[in-house]
Write an enzyme that holds these catalytic residues in place. Structure first.
Site, PDB file in Angstrom:
ATOM      1  N   LYS A  21      49.111  33.225  40.232  1.00 27.58           N
ATOM      2  CA  LYS A  21      49.239  32.091  39.289  1.00 27.58           C
ATOM      3  C   LYS A  21      49.193  32.623  37.869  1.00 27.58           C
ATOM      4  O   LYS A  21      48.683  33.719  37.601  1.00 27.58           O
ATOM      5  CB  LYS A  21      48.143  31.052  39.500  1.00 27.58           C
ATOM      6  CG  LYS A  21      46.694  31.529  39.268  1.00 27.58           C
ATOM      7  CD  LYS A  21      46.231  31.502  37.829  1.00 27.58           C
ATOM      8  CE  LYS A  21      44.855  32.142  37.644  1.00 27.58           C
ATOM      9  NZ  LYS A  21      44.519  32.562  36.305  1.00 27.58           N
ATOM     10  N   ASP A 148      38.949  29.274  41.188  1.00 24.69           N
ATOM     11  CA  ASP A 148      40.423  29.204  41.214  1.00 24.69           C
ATOM     12  C   ASP A 148      40.978  28.977  42.611  1.00 24.69           C
ATOM     13  O   ASP A 148      42.179  28.760  42.775  1.00 24.69           O
ATOM     14  CB  ASP A 148      41.023  30.549  40.741  1.00 24.69           C
ATOM     15  CG  ASP A 148      40.929  30.734  39.241  1.00 24.69           C
ATOM     16  OD1 ASP A 148      40.593  29.761  38.544  1.00 24.69           O
ATOM     17  OD2 ASP A 148      41.206  31.855  38.794  1.00 24.69           O
TER      18      ASP A 148
HETATM   19  O1  C5P Z   1      34.227  31.037  40.313  1.00 19.65           O
HETATM   20  P1  C5P Z   1      34.513  32.463  40.081  1.00 19.65           P
HETATM   21  O2  C5P Z   1      33.797  33.357  41.051  1.00 19.65           O
HETATM   22  O3  C5P Z   1      35.977  32.782  40.011  1.00 19.65           O
HETATM   23  O4  C5P Z   1      33.939  32.805  38.646  1.00 19.65           O
HETATM   24  C1  C5P Z   1      33.705  34.126  38.197  1.00 19.65           C
HETATM   25  C2  C5P Z   1      32.835  34.089  36.973  1.00 19.65           C
HETATM   26  O5  C5P Z   1      33.580  33.596  35.853  1.00 19.65           O
HETATM   27  C3  C5P Z   1      31.627  33.194  37.057  1.00 19.65           C
HETATM   28  O6  C5P Z   1      30.535  33.854  37.643  1.00 19.65           O
HETATM   29  C4  C5P Z   1      31.364  32.857  35.607  1.00 19.65           C
HETATM   30  O7  C5P Z   1      30.718  33.933  34.957  1.00 19.65           O
HETATM   31  C5  C5P Z   1      32.769  32.782  35.019  1.00 19.65           C
HETATM   32  N1  C5P Z   1      33.301  31.403  35.025  1.00 19.65           N
HETATM   33  C6  C5P Z   1      32.820  30.468  34.114  1.00 19.65           C
HETATM   34  N2  C5P Z   1      33.326  29.208  34.131  1.00 19.65           N
HETATM   35  C7  C5P Z   1      34.304  28.859  34.988  1.00 19.65           C
HETATM   36  C8  C5P Z   1      34.830  29.800  35.916  1.00 19.65           C
HETATM   37  C9  C5P Z   1      34.301  31.062  35.903  1.00 19.65           C
HETATM   38  O8  C5P Z   1      31.948  30.759  33.303  1.00 19.65           O
HETATM   39  N3  C5P Z   1      34.779  27.621  34.949  1.00 19.65           N
END
Ligand code: C5P
Length: 319
Positions: A21, A148
């Site tokens: 994406k 995501d």
């Molecule tokens: O959800 P995911 O594992 O992809 O997120 C990775 C990191 O990115 C999270 O631990 C956080 O530090 C940051 N993040 C965030 N806000 C979001 C998505 C991700 O702060 N909406």
């Protein structure tokens, strides 16, 4: 959540396409009580994709092989985590699978390659193991694994709110647009680092109230460039993480400069937390022509490049 009976439709082999994406819009609204950022995004699937093959095994093990040795195939890989979660929710602990990943999406690039592989695993194993979970159940499992991942499962063009997992599909219109994507293979950006840096630099300007968040969501829903997405009124492209990452990652600055020099490029931006960047084109032919004429300059700057169309769907079972 569990089901008591597996469908007879389960087979021995399933193949799934896991597309990457790009972010056409990534707006950081504020900080949530769970520590994540509240976002307003437009995500768009592209045709650049990994391929996963799932073969059922009788020994109850979950194993992963990959044609890219730099990728972990252990329990930290989202593919393995997704397989374990799905098996746990199925209440059939004896289920086993050998998964083979053909990696085409660059790693650590901001293109959600890992999330898409995880989403493809939920779809592939739901079919292989004949579990019969609904699309909504799979999206809920996906949200547990990564912000995501629900988008990667559904794909196409979607508004993504909350921490990215709340989807509002945009109407599907025939869309011919394409992108040239670039990434320096020696650079990757940690997503937690990018969000952490954003908070350090912009936290004092974050919105605080739900009513302010909702006002921003509504103005994105109403944005004329989205209704529908079309090449003759191209997206303005916004990525709030770009302002944070570009000053510290030279490869992003170089990528954005070279992409904006491409003839026919409508707009350029970084994707996700970077470092991959893309230029948007009216159609695939213009993107291919622009890339062919500038491929050498991109390679000389240390960038790997791809040309790919936008895609109307997310992970897809190959029949
Ligand atoms: O959800 P995911 O594992 O992809 O997120 C990775 C990191 O990115 C999270 O631990 C956080 O530090 C940051 N993040 C965030 N806000 C979001 C998505 C991700 O702060 N909406």
């Amino acid at each position: 959540m569990s089901i008591s009976k597996r469908s007879d439709a389960s087979g021995h082999f399933v193949s799934v396409i896991a597309p990457a994406k790009i972010n056409l819009h990534l707006e950081v609204l504020g900080l949530r009580s769970d520590g994540f950022h509240e976002l307003a995004m437009v995500m768009q699937s592209i045709e650049l994709a990994d391929q996963l093959q799932f073969t059922s095994t009788a020994d109850g093990t979950i194993s992963l092989s990959c044609d890219n040795s730099s990728l972990s195939t252990a329990g930290d890989n989202l593919i393995v985590r997704a397989a374990q979660l799905l098996r746990e929710r199925s209440a059939f602990p004896e289920l086993g699978v050998a998964i083979d990943l053909q990696k085409r999406i660059p790693i650590g690039a901001g293109l959600a390659g890992g999330s898409s592989d995880g989403a493809a695993t939920l779809v592939g194993l739901n079919a292989l193991w004949g579990l019969g979970f609904s699309q909504q159940q799979l999206e809920d499992f996906a949200a547990e694994l990564g912000s995501d991942m629900p988008f990667c499962l559904a794909g196409g063009s979607q508004l993504c709110f909350g921490r990215g997992e709340q989807l509002e599909p945009l109407p599907v219109h025939k869309n011919s647009m394409a992108v040239v994507l670039v990434k320096d293979p020696s650079v990757s950006v940690s997503t937690p680092w990018a969000y952490g840096r954003c908070r350090e630099l912009s936290g004092s300007r974050y919105l605080q109230q739900e009513c302010d968040f909702e006002q921003r969501r509504q103005s994105l829903r109403d944005a004329p460039w989205l209704n529908p997405l079309r090449a003759n009124d191209p997206p303005p492209l916004r990525n709030d993480l770009q302002e944070v990452v570009a000053p510290e990652v030279d490869a992003v600055q170089v990528s954005l400069k070279l992409l904006s020099d491409l003839p026919g490029s409508l707009a350029v931006a970084m994707s996700g937390s970077g470092p991959s960047c893309f230029a948007l084109f009216a159609d695939l032919a213009s993107a291919q022509t622009a890339l062919a004429s500038h491929k050498q300059a991109l390679t000389a700057a240390g960038l790997t490049s791809w040309c790919t169309a936008l895609r109307a769907e997310g992970v897809t079972l190959e029949l």
